[in-house]
Design a protein around this motif. Structure first.
Motif, PDB file in Angstrom:
ATOM      1  N   LEU A  54       0.828  -1.210   0.000  1.00  0.00           N
ATOM      2  CA  LEU A  54       0.000   0.000   0.000  1.00  0.00           C
ATOM      3  C   LEU A  54       0.862   1.261   0.000  1.00  0.00           C
ATOM      4  O   LEU A  54       0.545   2.234  -0.697  1.00  0.00           O
ATOM      5  N   LEU A  55       1.947   1.257   0.753  1.00  0.00           N
ATOM      6  CA  LEU A  55       2.831   2.430   0.766  1.00  0.00           C
ATOM      7  C   LEU A  55       3.498   2.639  -0.591  1.00  0.00           C
ATOM      8  O   LEU A  55       3.624   3.774  -1.061  1.00  0.00           O
ATOM      9  N   ALA A  56       3.908   1.556  -1.242  1.00  0.00           N
ATOM     10  CA  ALA A  56       4.517   1.670  -2.574  1.00  0.00           C
ATOM     11  C   ALA A  56       3.490   2.211  -3.572  1.00  0.00           C
ATOM     12  O   ALA A  56       3.819   3.070  -4.404  1.00  0.00           O
ATOM     13  N   ALA A  57       2.255   1.734  -3.481  1.00  0.00           N
ATOM     14  CA  ALA A  57       1.197   2.228  -4.370  1.00  0.00           C
ATOM     15  C   ALA A  57       0.938   3.709  -4.116  1.00  0.00           C
ATOM     16  O   ALA A  57       0.766   4.489  -5.064  1.00  0.00           O
ATOM     17  N   ARG A  58       0.934   4.092  -2.857  1.00  0.00           N
ATOM     18  CA  ARG A  58       0.707   5.503  -2.524  1.00  0.00           C
ATOM     19  C   ARG A  58       1.787   6.386  -3.146  1.00  0.00           C
ATOM     20  O   ARG A  58       1.486   7.429  -3.731  1.00  0.00           O
ATOM     21  N   ARG A  59       3.027   5.959  -3.036  1.00  0.00           N
ATOM     22  CA  ARG A  59       4.128   6.756  -3.589  1.00  0.00           C
ATOM     23  C   ARG A  59       4.049   6.827  -5.119  1.00  0.00           C
ATOM     24  O   ARG A  59       4.331   7.869  -5.714  1.00  0.00           O
ATOM     25  N   LEU A  60       3.650   5.731  -5.756  1.00  0.00           N
ATOM     26  CA  LEU A  60       3.505   5.734  -7.206  1.00  0.00           C
ATOM     27  C   LEU A  60       2.399   6.693  -7.642  1.00  0.00           C
ATOM     28  O   LEU A  60       2.582   7.486  -8.570  1.00  0.00           O
ATOM     29  N   VAL A  61       1.267   6.649  -6.973  1.00  0.00           N
ATOM     30  CA  VAL A  61       0.160   7.558  -7.303  1.00  0.00           C
ATOM     31  C   VAL A  61       0.593   9.008  -7.111  1.00  0.00           C
ATOM     32  O   VAL A  61       0.325   9.865  -7.958  1.00  0.00           O
ATOM     33  N   GLN A  62       1.262   9.291  -6.006  1.00  0.00           N
ATOM     34  CA  GLN A  62       1.720  10.661  -5.740  1.00  0.00           C
ATOM     35  C   GLN A  62       2.707  11.123  -6.802  1.00  0.00           C
ATOM     36  O   GLN A  62       2.654  12.276  -7.245  1.00  0.00           O
ATOM     37  N   ALA A  63       3.594  10.243  -7.239  1.00  0.00           N
ATOM     38  CA  ALA A  63       4.564  10.598  -8.276  1.00  0.00           C
ATOM     39  C   ALA A  63       3.876  10.937  -9.594  1.00  0.00           C
ATOM     40  O   ALA A  63       4.397  11.716 -10.393  1.00  0.00           O
ATOM     41  N   ARG A  64       2.687  10.399  -9.786  1.00  0.00           N
ATOM     42  CA  ARG A  64       1.914  10.663 -11.002  1.00  0.00           C
ATOM     43  C   ARG A  64       0.933  11.818 -10.817  1.00  0.00           C
ATOM     44  O   ARG A  64       0.106  12.074 -11.674  1.00  0.00           O
ATOM     45  N   GLY A  65       1.006  12.474  -9.665  1.00  0.00           N
ATOM     46  CA  GLY A  65       0.158  13.634  -9.426  1.00  0.00           C
ATOM     47  C   GLY A  65      -1.211  13.314  -8.858  1.00  0.00           C
ATOM     48  O   GLY A  65      -2.069  14.188  -8.794  1.00  0.00           O
ATOM     49  N   GLY A  66      -1.435  12.088  -8.431  1.00  0.00           N
ATOM     50  CA  GLY A  66      -2.725  11.692  -7.876  1.00  0.00           C
ATOM     51  C   GLY A  66      -2.637  11.483  -6.378  1.00  0.00           C
ATOM     52  O   GLY A  66      -1.683  11.907  -5.733  1.00  0.00           O
ATOM     53  N   SER A  67      -3.658  10.814  -5.853  1.00  0.00           N
ATOM     54  CA  SER A  67      -3.622  10.512  -4.423  1.00  0.00           C
ATOM     55  C   SER A  67      -4.288   9.167  -4.146  1.00  0.00           C
ATOM     56  O   SER A  67      -5.219   8.757  -4.840  1.00  0.00           O
ATOM     57  N   LEU A  68      -3.768   8.504  -3.156  1.00  0.00           N
ATOM     58  CA  LEU A  68      -4.311   7.247  -2.663  1.00  0.00           C
ATOM     59  C   LEU A  68      -4.609   7.478  -1.194  1.00  0.00           C
ATOM     60  O   LEU A  68      -3.733   7.934  -0.450  1.00  0.00           O
ATOM     61  N   VAL A  69      -5.851   7.235  -0.792  1.00  0.00           N
ATOM     62  CA  VAL A  69      -6.257   7.485   0.588  1.00  0.00           C
ATOM     63  C   VAL A  69      -6.870   6.227   1.187  1.00  0.00           C
ATOM     64  O   VAL A  69      -7.475   5.416   0.485  1.00  0.00           O
ATOM     65  N   MET A  70      -6.694   6.077   2.474  1.00  0.00           N
ATOM     66  CA  MET A  70      -7.319   4.979   3.201  1.00  0.00           C
ATOM     67  C   MET A  70      -8.700   5.442   3.632  1.00  0.00           C
ATOM     68  O   MET A  70      -8.846   6.516   4.210  1.00  0.00           O
ATOM     69  N   LEU A  71      -9.714   4.642   3.326  1.00  0.00           N
ATOM     70  CA  LEU A  71     -11.064   4.969   3.749  1.00  0.00           C
ATOM     71  C   LEU A  71     -11.277   4.474   5.176  1.00  0.00           C
ATOM     72  O   LEU A  71     -10.811   3.404   5.548  1.00  0.00           O
ATOM     73  N   ALA A  72     -11.963   5.275   5.949  1.00  0.00           N
ATOM     74  CA  ALA A  72     -12.205   4.944   7.355  1.00  0.00           C
ATOM     75  C   ALA A  72     -13.480   4.146   7.487  1.00  0.00           C
ATOM     76  O   ALA A  72     -14.405   4.350   6.708  1.00  0.00           O
ATOM     77  N   PRO A  73     -13.554   3.287   8.447  1.00  0.00           N
ATOM     78  CA  PRO A  73     -12.462   2.855   9.314  1.00  0.00           C
ATOM     79  C   PRO A  73     -11.602   1.796   8.621  1.00  0.00           C
ATOM     80  O   PRO A  73     -12.048   1.130   7.701  1.00  0.00           O
ATOM     81  N   ILE A  74     -10.388   1.673   9.088  1.00  0.00           N
ATOM     82  CA  ILE A  74      -9.469   0.671   8.556  1.00  0.00           C
ATOM     83  C   ILE A  74      -9.872  -0.690   9.112  1.00  0.00           C
ATOM     84  O   ILE A  74     -10.182  -0.816  10.293  1.00  0.00           O
ATOM     85  N   GLY A  75      -9.862  -1.699   8.262  1.00  0.00           N
ATOM     86  CA  GLY A  75     -10.221  -3.056   8.671  1.00  0.00           C
ATOM     87  C   GLY A  75      -9.341  -3.555   9.807  1.00  0.00           C
ATOM     88  O   GLY A  75      -8.148  -3.241   9.882  1.00  0.00           O
ATOM     89  N   ALA A  76      -9.930  -4.345  10.693  1.00  0.00           N
ATOM     90  CA  ALA A  76      -9.242  -4.828  11.890  1.00  0.00           C
ATOM     91  C   ALA A  76      -7.928  -5.556  11.606  1.00  0.00           C
ATOM     92  O   ALA A  76      -6.931  -5.296  12.290  1.00  0.00           O
ATOM     93  N   PRO A  77      -7.853  -6.461  10.622  1.00  0.00           N
ATOM     94  CA  PRO A  77      -6.573  -7.148  10.389  1.00  0.00           C
ATOM     95  C   PRO A  77      -5.434  -6.183  10.036  1.00  0.00           C
ATOM     96  O   PRO A  77      -4.324  -6.324  10.539  1.00  0.00           O
ATOM     97  N   LEU A  78      -5.722  -5.195   9.198  1.00  0.00           N
ATOM     98  CA  LEU A  78      -4.693  -4.220   8.831  1.00  0.00           C
ATOM     99  C   LEU A  78      -4.376  -3.323  10.016  1.00  0.00           C
ATOM    100  O   LEU A  78      -3.200  -3.042  10.293  1.00  0.00           O
TER     101      LEU A  78
END
Length: 110
Positions: A54-78
């Motif tokens: 997820l962190l690698a995907a976030r950085r890739l999206v940001q490098a392309r000018g977009g955004s990746l966000v976690m929707l609340a609430p975060i699932g218990a296992p994560l």
């Protein structure tokens, strides 16, 4: 990448055994959408590989000018993995990405 928004739902076990599939699916979504919300409520299992993917995907999206966000609430296992790894502690580099409130996605600028 288009300017569209997308919800990317994680379900089942997204640990190390499915990391390659998760990364490929995220990469495909990143190619199609500039803003991606990650829904983790249907997770049954996650591990540190999930976090890294997820962190690698976030950085890739940001490098392309977009955004990746976690929707609340975060699932218990994560959430459990993040807690055990100390990644929710204040001062952690990506703590704001994971720390969501019910009315605001984590990682948002609002």
């Amino acid at each position: 990448m288009t300017g569209t928004h997308s919800i990317f739902s994680l379900s089942g076990d997204v640990g190390v055994k499915s990391a390659g599939n998760l990364a490929a699916d995220l990469h495909e979504a990143i190619g199609k959408h500039s803003v991606i919300g990650i829904d983790t409520l249907a997770l049954s299992a996650a591990d540190i590989t999930t976090v890294q993917t997820l962190l690698a995907a976030r950085r890739l999206v940001q490098a392309r000018g977009g955004s990746l966000v976690m929707l609340a609430p975060i699932g218990a296992p994560l959430h459990d993995v993040l807690l055990q790894a100390g990644l929710l502690a204040p001062g952690q580099e990506d703590a704001e990405f994971w720390s969501a409130t019910p009315d605001q996605p984590a990682g948002s600028d609002a």
